[in-house]
Structure formats: C-alpha cells, structure tokens
Design an enzyme around this catalytic site. Structure first.
Site, PDB file in Angstrom:
ATOM      1  N   HIS A 112      27.650  37.389 -17.838  1.00 43.67           N
ATOM      2  CA  HIS A 112      27.254  36.305 -16.931  1.00 43.67           C
ATOM      3  C   HIS A 112      28.171  35.094 -17.138  1.00 43.67           C
ATOM      4  O   HIS A 112      27.859  34.182 -17.907  1.00 43.67           O
ATOM      5  CB  HIS A 112      25.790  35.918 -17.168  1.00 43.67           C
ATOM      6  CG  HIS A 112      24.832  36.865 -16.517  1.00 43.67           C
ATOM      7  ND1 HIS A 112      24.282  36.627 -15.279  1.00 43.67           N
ATOM      8  CD2 HIS A 112      24.349  38.057 -16.928  1.00 43.67           C
ATOM      9  CE1 HIS A 112      23.480  37.625 -14.951  1.00 43.67           C
ATOM     10  NE2 HIS A 112      23.505  38.513 -15.945  1.00 43.67           N
ATOM     11  N   CYS A 144      26.945  41.467 -13.290  1.00 48.51           N
ATOM     12  CA  CYS A 144      25.818  42.216 -13.847  1.00 48.51           C
ATOM     13  C   CYS A 144      25.293  43.210 -12.808  1.00 48.51           C
ATOM     14  O   CYS A 144      25.980  44.162 -12.484  1.00 48.51           O
ATOM     15  CB  CYS A 144      24.741  41.259 -14.355  1.00 48.51           C
ATOM     16  SG  CYS A 144      23.619  42.024 -15.559  1.00 48.51           S
ATOM     17  N   GLU A 179      28.729  32.592 -15.253  1.00 46.87           N
ATOM     18  CA  GLU A 179      28.175  31.321 -14.769  1.00 46.87           C
ATOM     19  C   GLU A 179      27.509  30.522 -15.880  1.00 46.87           C
ATOM     20  O   GLU A 179      27.260  29.318 -15.726  1.00 46.87           O
ATOM     21  CB  GLU A 179      27.183  31.577 -13.620  1.00 46.87           C
ATOM     22  CG  GLU A 179      25.824  32.113 -14.020  1.00 46.87           C
ATOM     23  CD  GLU A 179      25.780  33.618 -14.289  1.00 46.87           C
ATOM     24  OE1 GLU A 179      24.667  34.138 -14.524  1.00 46.87           O
ATOM     25  OE2 GLU A 179      26.854  34.257 -14.252  1.00 46.87           O
TER      26      GLU A 179
END
Length: 247
Positions: free
Chosen positions: A220, A120, A222
């Site tokens: 994202h 990002c 994660e």
C-alpha cells in the site's frame, strides 16, 4: 510543476457499503455509501495529478472519456468464481457489483492503452482481468505472514526484490521495504503479465504488463510519503493524454 492543462485526471475506484458502518441515525442505516480512502487521492495530488472518485454506477466507457489513468485500490477479495474457483473460508464478504465494474473498466482500459495501477486487491483484479488466477489464502504465521495486521499501516515489514531491468527496479532499485496487508496474491499470471517483484518467500509482490503502462503491486504505497509509483502513473497518464490529443 505542471500547468493546469497538462495535469492528468486519475480515476480512483472505491467500494459501496451500507451507511450503518458510520453509525447514521435510525432509518438511514441501509442507505448506500460510496467509500474512498483519502490517501489515494492525496498521493495523486502530491504527484501532480487530479483525482476523480468513480462511482460503481458509471459506465466504463464514460470513465475512460474523463480520465487519463486509473488506480484500482485495495479492498475485498475478487470473487473466486471469476477465475475458476469457489469462495474460501477466509474470502469474507464479496462485492459482485464492484467486481463487475472494475473488470469491465480494466478490460476497456487495456484495450484503450490507458495507464493503470493496481494496488493490493487492485493488482489481483488486474491479473484476473487478464485471465490469471489467485492464491486463495496466504496464512498468517507462515512465510512473510503477509496478511498480518500487527504493524502500523506505514511500517515496512518485509522486502521485495525487483527484476533487473524492470520498470519497477528503475523506480525502487533492486530491493525495497514495503508494508503488507494481503491474504491473496497472484498465482498463475495472466496474459502478458511479467512478475517483476517477489518477497523472500516467493510470493508475487509486483508485476508489469508487456508493452502497456499497467502495473500491479501488493503493498500500500499510499501509506508512505511520496512513493514514486504515483509519479510513474501521473507521468504515464500525461503521456497518454498527449498521445490522445495528437491522434
């Protein structure tokens, strides 16, 4: 499973904020906090690496003495003045200290051939470090509405198409569904930056840097279980570690 000696250390950037954000007792509200989202570290651990959180006070050369790879994580906008612009009405609170630390670290990491992953803001930071520019604002309600926070974090709201033959296509296939929480994106690619992933509205979602183990992605990962980008980074960092040991 990798043995302890072969496990690479992956540096994770963070941000610095005043302690008032966590509701500390009176008198401590202006104390500086270093803040790190734990899912980045968990993802590195799950991929076989050892995460190391990086305070903004560290010298980049000291960081590179300790780590085998780096993740530049999400967060506030990169200061537009860093790429020839001025703050936008939706720029929010800029973080000059973080910008300086990360840009210096990216520049030295690129020079040293260190594997780096930008997520990002981190992807945008890497593009700026390479001389590129950013789209100032992707409006909510247009295109894929990239900046909307309407969905849960792990909801895959839109697709990304990858360039045939790219490293990212080898990880994800020709297309992947991703989440989306960014109001900026790559505009003019920096030096040696090859755009290898786009959303259906044409917005840049991913890039790779020619002849370097450096990747930027706008989503994202994660937030997802076992996203392969972390395995890629850990494997690239192992290779870098071995190369440095043999030098």
């Amino acid at each position: 499973m990798r043995g302890p000696r072969s496990r690479p250390v992956i540096g994770l950037t963070g941000r610095r904020m005043a302690a008032r954000v966590i509701g500390v007792p009176a008198g401590f509200d202006d104390a500086p906090l270093d803040i790190y989202m734990s899912e980045y570290a968990t993802s590195v651990i799950d991929a076989g690496g050892i995460p190391l959180h990086l305070p903004l006070d560290m010298r980049p050369e000291d960081v590179l003495d300790l780590v085998d790879g780096v993740i530049f994580v999400g967060g506030a906008d990169v200061d537009p003045r860093r790429y020839g612009g001025v703050p936008h009405p939706r720029s929010g609170g800029l973080e000059p200290l973080r910008d300086q630390f990360e840009l210096d670290l990216a520049a030295q990491g690129l020079g040293a051939g260190v594997p780096m992953l930008g997520i990002c803001r981190g992807a945008q930071l890497l593009n700026v470090a390479l001389g590129g520019t950013l789209v100032a604002d992707l409006p909510i309600g247009q295109g894929e509405s990239h900046a909307s926070y309407a969905y849960p974090r792990a909801h895959r709201s839109h697709g990304v198409s990858f360039t045939a033959g790219s490293m990212l296509e080898s990880l994800y296939g020709p297309e992947a569904l991703v989440n989306s929480f960014h109001h900026q994106a790559v505009d003019r690619p920096g030096r040696d930056v090859a755009v290898t992933g786009r959303a259906s509205d044409g917005v840049v979602e991913a890039f790779e840097v020619a002849d370097r183990p450096v990747v930027g992605i706008q989503w994202h990962p994660e937030c997802f279980a076992a996203d392969p980008i972390f395995n890629w980074l850990v494997d690239a960092s192992v290779a870098h570690k071995l190369q440095e040991s043999a030098a």
